[in-house]
Design a protein around this motif. Structure first.
Motif, PDB file in Angstrom:
ATOM      1  N   ASN A 338     -55.986  -6.327   7.685  1.00 33.83           N
ATOM      2  CA  ASN A 338     -55.983  -4.973   7.942  1.00 33.83           C
ATOM      3  C   ASN A 338     -56.691  -4.663   9.173  1.00 33.83           C
ATOM      4  O   ASN A 338     -56.118  -3.475   9.812  1.00 33.83           O
ATOM      5  CB  ASN A 338     -56.016  -3.836   6.952  1.00 33.83           C
ATOM      6  CG  ASN A 338     -55.074  -3.840   5.946  1.00 33.83           C
ATOM      7  OD1 ASN A 338     -53.906  -4.227   5.938  1.00 33.83           O
ATOM      8  ND2 ASN A 338     -55.227  -3.718   4.583  1.00 33.83           N
TER       9      ASN A 338
ATOM     10  N   GLN B 176     -52.726  -3.416  15.543  1.00 37.59           N
ATOM     11  CA  GLN B 176     -53.632  -3.280  14.160  1.00 37.59           C
ATOM     12  C   GLN B 176     -54.964  -2.816  14.162  1.00 37.59           C
ATOM     13  O   GLN B 176     -55.369  -1.992  13.620  1.00 37.59           O
ATOM     14  CB  GLN B 176     -53.412  -4.460  13.474  1.00 37.59           C
ATOM     15  CG  GLN B 176     -53.944  -4.375  11.954  1.00 37.59           C
ATOM     16  CD  GLN B 176     -53.039  -3.690  10.999  1.00 37.59           C
ATOM     17  OE1 GLN B 176     -51.759  -3.433  11.214  1.00 37.59           O
ATOM     18  NE2 GLN B 176     -53.352  -2.925   9.937  1.00 37.59           N
ATOM     19  N   GLY B 202     -48.414  -1.920   7.326  1.00 38.68           N
ATOM     20  CA  GLY B 202     -49.944  -2.380   7.924  1.00 38.68           C
ATOM     21  C   GLY B 202     -50.743  -1.103   8.248  1.00 38.68           C
ATOM     22  O   GLY B 202     -52.046  -1.164   8.210  1.00 38.68           O
TER      23      GLY B 202
END
Lengths: 476, 476
Positions: A338, B176, B202
């Motif tokens: 993440n 991300q 995500g």
């Protein structure tokens, strides 16, 4: 809101000042914590039976005094008053300016910039080309979330005698990311954690961001003070302890085997985890210092071990790894995913080849030879020239000395400011504490960016400025 | 504890079951939130006037049913019951296995693996060597926390006509990380945020980790449903809205200019921020689709723009950038610094040279030529072969089609399981929702990893399996 019921107004002071002082007091006593949202204007004015304007003025006063901050569209939040934060900015600004100067003249004892790097660039070129030749497009694709399998395997073989379970290893983009990932993975809001005092500010920032409660335990010559440590454990449910086992930053101390063993015992008894930040252990100059990290002694799966390669491999190539206790394997893998999916594949492969081909060991030997000379020379100057004005603990390795002034008439922030006028840069002790009440009489000097010539020059200026300042302050 | 006062025990059911059901109900209604700590055994047993054992049994029941989880040494926490999480694992496991198969046989429509990369490796070799030759050791040192200055400058020049304030740009290690940094920088616990439904998992993970409250607004052909969006804004103080303005993942839709303008107006009226995730906008195949991201229209400093280079440049080289509203500049810079100090210097320099030398544009042209062929071919097959069984919105660009079954007798998770038996991989719709109640009749197929031959082969198998399953389910 329950706090505010205790506020009884007196006649002689304007109400908004009484409100502000009341809240300041709650913040100083940590009843209101850093980042806590203060009540809305409306609700607090209702609760206290005063005008909205009174609360607005009180909050403005808090803000102007650094006890609160506004979030656009979100309200007012408490801030632990940190007098040193303006100095932190001054320090960063000064460091940024170094790169604009004539680097042959500057003496940078901070160790936080990287004008010079002891690394054979041609080796890296060769390795990257070899990786691209060998792996083609694979070198540019995403790795699985734990990292490049061969790198994990090589790390286990070369650094751990293949004793680790490779599924417990996660490649991270540097130690800072390791701390961030561990923090997101195992810490919750309001968890209690213990840190060394003083400690690495980059870790403190991560923990503060996670909104945990910090307990600080003073560092001694062989590790933290165990009595104070255990007292905290007895009174509080502690989730984890963050430690740098070798060449602790900034003090330079390393833990004794006894302390490490005892802390691991305590971890089992009081059920907490240890985040071990191993950032420099390759640089040991004295045989009396054995390398035995917490992780080696960790029979109960209590240690999250984080290894940085940045100082040793290449500072601009963000690489490190983390060894997770099996219990946390999955949560830490997810935490990494993440955070940034994976670490750059090409760089992982380059590092792998660099280690596997033996170049790693060669370069460590070269670094040790180079740094031991600087270390010895700096120690020599400290012992010869500074013994009347400074004390220090011999780190026996690493890249820093942490010095304490015998005469505490001088604040080392002042020393810093005087030194930059002469192009010498140090790190004042206050940078390593959560409050500027501490560290005023100490500072860190690093020989990471200073060869013998610069050490000599810088230490000479340091002594002159120190003596000047002492004289000036004595006259006051 | 106040919730628990409402629990009145009845005689006929064991108390521990009543306690468990009572808590389950609170979790289902979101009165207890994901990650909330449940009361300690002792305090709850006291509160309810029951034995400790009753609470222990109740908590065990919650855990076994997926409504709670234990944290070692920390207590029991609530978990939003997510039936699909076991399927998520199954999906990941299946994807991991792809790499062990004969890649010439596998048809990977997930777009989430990277067996093939349309990138001239020799170009990269050449560029990296040129950077190392040109910059020497500098290429291996840490950049300042915003990123490599020349890369920031080149991005501004090439992609923004030099209209951005370069101090607002931060280089990140992929999109991300951009989402993680933005989340840590501007979101607090319990902040309300709006996401598209369905959306990129995500991002959802990052937000959940930050313990914010998620509101979902359904996606339509030209963006989110504005009525539902505004109703949420009227009733709740929203902190930010996370959106993919082009080729939204998974639906493939792009926002109309009107919706973008209206959302920006609403941001100003209701005082919230927009996180714009731009991951694929280089791939536009139809001239009718103009490229005008939220950020271009952002006159009020409302948009945090995040750009990924991973799909377009190289998936294994984690690179992207973020454009911060001036207000958040400092907090986002600190957030980046605390996350991993800086992004790999060498890779930043390689990307800079790649863009500045014009190779970027060349490669984008090449990618467009290649993907437009796949896109057209897939569309052709869908229209010719699937028109009776499937509907979809034409994405006009990007790498995915999001398909909806006309006959909702089939759960697309079942379809997934049948297809992998024949080495064809899709992404079931359930993967893009927070609850498996949604997305059962839809799935995403990507042509990122499939040339024309594989598209033909894969779509043939897809049709066979779909028809088989329909027949089988009709017989039931």
């Amino acid at each position: 809101m329950e706090f505010y019921k205790n506020l009884k107004f007196k006649d002689e002071v304007p109400k908004y000042i009484q409100v502000a002082n009341f809240i300041k007091n709650l913040i100083d006593k940590r009843k209101i914590k850093e980042g806590d949202k203060l009540p809305t204007i409306r609700s607090l004015s209702k609760e206290l039976g005063v005008n909205n304007v009174t609360i607005v003025s009180a909050y403005n006063k808090l803000k102007s005094e650094g006890y609160a901050y506004q979030k656009v569209g979100s309200g007012t939040y408490a801030k632990i008053k940190d007098v040193s934060s303006s100095f932190r900015k001054e320090y960063s600004r000064a460091l940024k300016k170094i790169s604009t100067k004539d680097l042959t003249e500057v003496v940078d004892f901070t160790g936080e910039t990287t004008g010079e790097v002891l690394f054979p660039i041609d080796d890296l070129k060769y390795i990257i080309n070899e990786v691209l030749e060998r792996d083609g497009a694979n070198a540019l694709l995403s790795e699985n979330r734990n990292g490049y399998t061969n790198l994990i395997n090589t790390i286990n073989k070369v650094f751990w005698n293949s004793k680790l379970n490779e599924e417990d290893i996660i490649i991270v983009s540097g130690a800072q990311q390791g701390i961030d990932i561990a923090s997101k993975g195992i810490l919750n809001i309001n968890d209690n954690i213990i840190v060394e005092k003083p400690t690495y500010v980059g870790a403190l920032s991560v923990f503060k961001w996670r909104k945990v409660n910090l307990f600080e335990v003073p560092i001694e010559e062989d590790g933290i003070n165990l009595d104070k440590f255990e007292k905290i454990l007895q009174k509080n449910k502690i989730r984890c302890f963050y430690t740098m086992s070798y060449f602790q930053n900034p003090t330079g101390i390393s833990y004794s085997l006894e302390k490490k063993k005892r802390i691991l015992q305590l971890a089992q008894i009081y059920d907490f985890y240890i985040i071990e930040d191993d950032y420099l252990s390759e640089l040991i100059y004295e045989q009396s210092l054995d390398y035995i990290p917490f992780k080696w002694l960790d029979t109960n799966n209590r240690v999250i071990y984080i290894k940085s390669f940045s100082k040793i491999f290449l500072p601009g190539i963000r690489l490190g790894y983390l060894v997770a206790p099996t219990l946390f394997r999955e949560v830490l893998q997810n935490s990494k995913h993440n955070t940034d999916i994976t670490t750059s594949s090409l760089m992982q492969r380059a590092l792998e080849l660099y280690i596997a081909s033996g170049r790693w060991k060669e370069n460590i030997k070269y670094l040790n030879d180079e740094y031991i000379e600087r270390y010895t020379y700096m120690k020599f100057i400290l012992d010869e020239e500074f013994k009347d004005i400074i004390t220090y603990i011999d780190p026996k390795g690493g890249l820093n000395f942490y010095l304490t002034l015998k005469d505490n008439m001088i604040d080392t922030k002042e020393l810093f400011i005087e030194l930059i006028k002469r192009d010498v840069y140090i790190t004042p002790g206050a940078m390593f504490f959560t409050s500027q009440m501490y560290g005023q009489d100490s500072f860190r000097i690093s020989f990471y960016q200073t060869d013998k010539y610069k050490i000599e020059k810088g230490m000479k200026i340091l002594k002159e400025v120190l003596l000047d300042l002492t004289e000036k302050n004595n006259k006051k």
